[in-house]
Design an enzyme around this catalytic site. Sequence first.
Site, PDB file in Angstrom:
ATOM      1  N   ASP A  31       0.871  -1.177   0.000  1.00 60.59           N
ATOM      2  CA  ASP A  31       0.000   0.000   0.000  1.00 60.59           C
ATOM      3  C   ASP A  31       0.906   1.225   0.000  1.00 60.59           C
ATOM      4  OD1 ASP A  31      -2.233   1.574   0.030  1.00 60.59           O
ATOM      5  OD2 ASP A  31      -3.155   0.626   1.771  1.00 60.59           O
TER       6      ASP A  31
ATOM      7  N   ASP B 148      -3.732   7.250  -3.502  1.00 63.50           N
ATOM      8  CA  ASP B 148      -5.087   7.733  -3.748  1.00 63.50           C
ATOM      9  C   ASP B 148      -5.507   8.674  -2.628  1.00 63.50           C
ATOM     10  OD1 ASP B 148      -4.766   5.287  -2.318  1.00 63.50           O
ATOM     11  OD2 ASP B 148      -6.928   5.004  -2.265  1.00 63.50           O
TER      12      ASP B 148
END
Length: 717
Positions: free
Chosen positions: A113, A148
Amino acid sequence: MTLNPHRQYMSTRPTPQPCQKHDHGKFEILTRDGAARIGRLHTNHGVLNTPMLLPVVNPNIRTIEPREMWEEYGIEGLITNSYIIWKHKKLKESALSLGIHNLLDFPGVVVTDSGTFQSYIYGDIEVGVSEIIEFQKNIGVDIGTMLDVFGRPDMSLSELEYAVDETARRAPESLEIAGNNLLLNGPIQGGTNEKLRAKSASLMSSFSSQYHNFTIHPIGGIVPLMEKQMYKELFQILLASKSNIPSNRPIHLFGCGHPILFPLSIALGVDIFDSAAYVLFARDDRFFTPTGTVKLQEIREWPVSSRAFFGLTPEQVKNMDKEERTSILSRHNLEITQAELAKCREAIRSGKIWQLAEERSHSSPQLRVAFLWVLEQLAYPDEGPIGDSILDIISSTNPVRKGGENISHDIELRPHILHSQALIATRWKIPGSWWDNSKSSPKNLIIIEKSSPPWRLSSLNSIISHLIETPNSIPLILTPLGIIPYSLEDLSPWCHLDGDNDMWNIEYDDKEILEFLSELNLENIPFVKIKPESDLHINSDSISKIREWLDRCSIVDKLSVLCSINPNDGCKLTSSMTSRKSNTDRMVNVYSEGLHILSPRLNDGGISLTLEGAKKLSDNRIPNSFDDHDINSEFLGLPKVCINDDAKPFVGIGRNVMHGYILAADGHIIPGQPCLIVDSDGKLIAHGIALTSSKEMNSFKKGIAVKVRDGALKNNL
Ligand code: GUN
């Protein structure tokens, strides 16, 4: 028993092989049950067999060593945080010099991530959009994540719009920097706003660099919902996003790892989960069962067994020091997670994922509410993105499957049953002629009631005796799931309903019966209800004629309901049909003009075409696009798949049709049902069973699209 974190593992699992270059990042479906699929994602460190969970590994605190996950728990891939590694000088240096696989000592797929979740928890983070991608690339990650913007459910519309637009703005640059070797997650944001989720999915799936598009689409921003057990909103988001995610890209529920959520999520199309829950719950002295979480302090006996608990009592675990207790509980949690995923995969293989989701929906009130909401969508699909996904789920579900169908309160809204009902409602038609060759309109309906399957044994004589009296009658059967034509008496699931014997004795009043009849457009024809007499003996010269007519109706109706063949064409094909019967007096082979055209399948009531049958049912139509499935399509003819010239010689001799070689496919293809394979001139190349839908045939580049039964070019080559 204590588990030694420093134990050296004798490797028993082979080191994963890198995928072929041309398969890098490709996803294929092996088996499916509607939207639920068993798939394979190909990476440089082996395959991820989905549905699967990526356990979260904190590079600073390894409660279970990645090597142990690989060797002992069969974990094929894990997820760790590239931002945490980037921020810690020592970790960063080691990752850059050793590579992430050596740093973690894990030979399988490493997903990372990007720091977005840290920005949600702690506010601003220090790393830039391109910097974090560059870093993931440099440490040799298999599947990284772009940075994001986390859209929280409590954000205003304009804040959520910003999260969606800014995430999309960062996407092209991220894909470009990732290059050829680093596959990327393209997260979908948008809070609980259905339209924004659909927009985000549409944007994120549209980006592509010269190397790759996003390989996986995680649904982001859902952790706050799961923490509050807002499962209905979770599934709303999933369905809204799914409407615009290409079907060949795996869907990942970011941060979801509680086993009770697996069956329904998978039934709705989720392929990948990730979570630290197995260790976070363990630290809090809680452990998983497939139906919920249990507090260690509250139990005296284990409500679930596992290797981690074996030989230990709850009392012994309670008395361990914190570290050892966490170690045992987290291993147990990982085991339960893996076992529940295996159960889901088995349920997909046996066509029972929906039943499992239904069972598990009773595990928590919030999950039950969510499940009932999904059922409502199935009953009344709306016109928006959620309705689109729901229709896709129904139309991609094989309506016919062998084996018993357990009766439950929610059975009527199982997708395969809805699909079956929709096909019968739109495609079954009143017979064109009667057993005595007359062609008048039907005089009445004979409804068999209070009779259990097999109806050919329990009710045939009663039907025959009524047909002798009134040839222009339509025989029907009243089942716990509504009325079906007698011609479909051996079609599953109607004939395989499994429940209390009393279910066959339910009384329906005339109003209910009229409602059932209106589904078949029969509400204006008078009906008689009959209870079959078991010892009825009839003696008439007409019996064989009536039985021939019933057999013919069965073939014509199955061809129209399952294969979209116009009943007029079915009637022509079967006008001089003969059959070979089994010793239980069931049709096993059907012949037209002496040629074996098809075989009714005795275990599920479907039909298997032969090459002769496929030739006779082939027309001149050439599919020239990938149409959307229209669940209300009537008789478009046996669905066709048009393949390119490269595949022709292989498919023509009976090899399967592979994705990537398909030029066009009819929208009314039903996975699990027959289809024809033609070339771009419309010439018949083969026939087989479609494994994927038209939409999927358009997007997948790997795996089998049609399991070919027979090639039409065998004698030409
Ligand atoms: N982990 C949990 N949720 C998210 C999310 O929305 N984005 C990213 N990148 N990681 C997550």
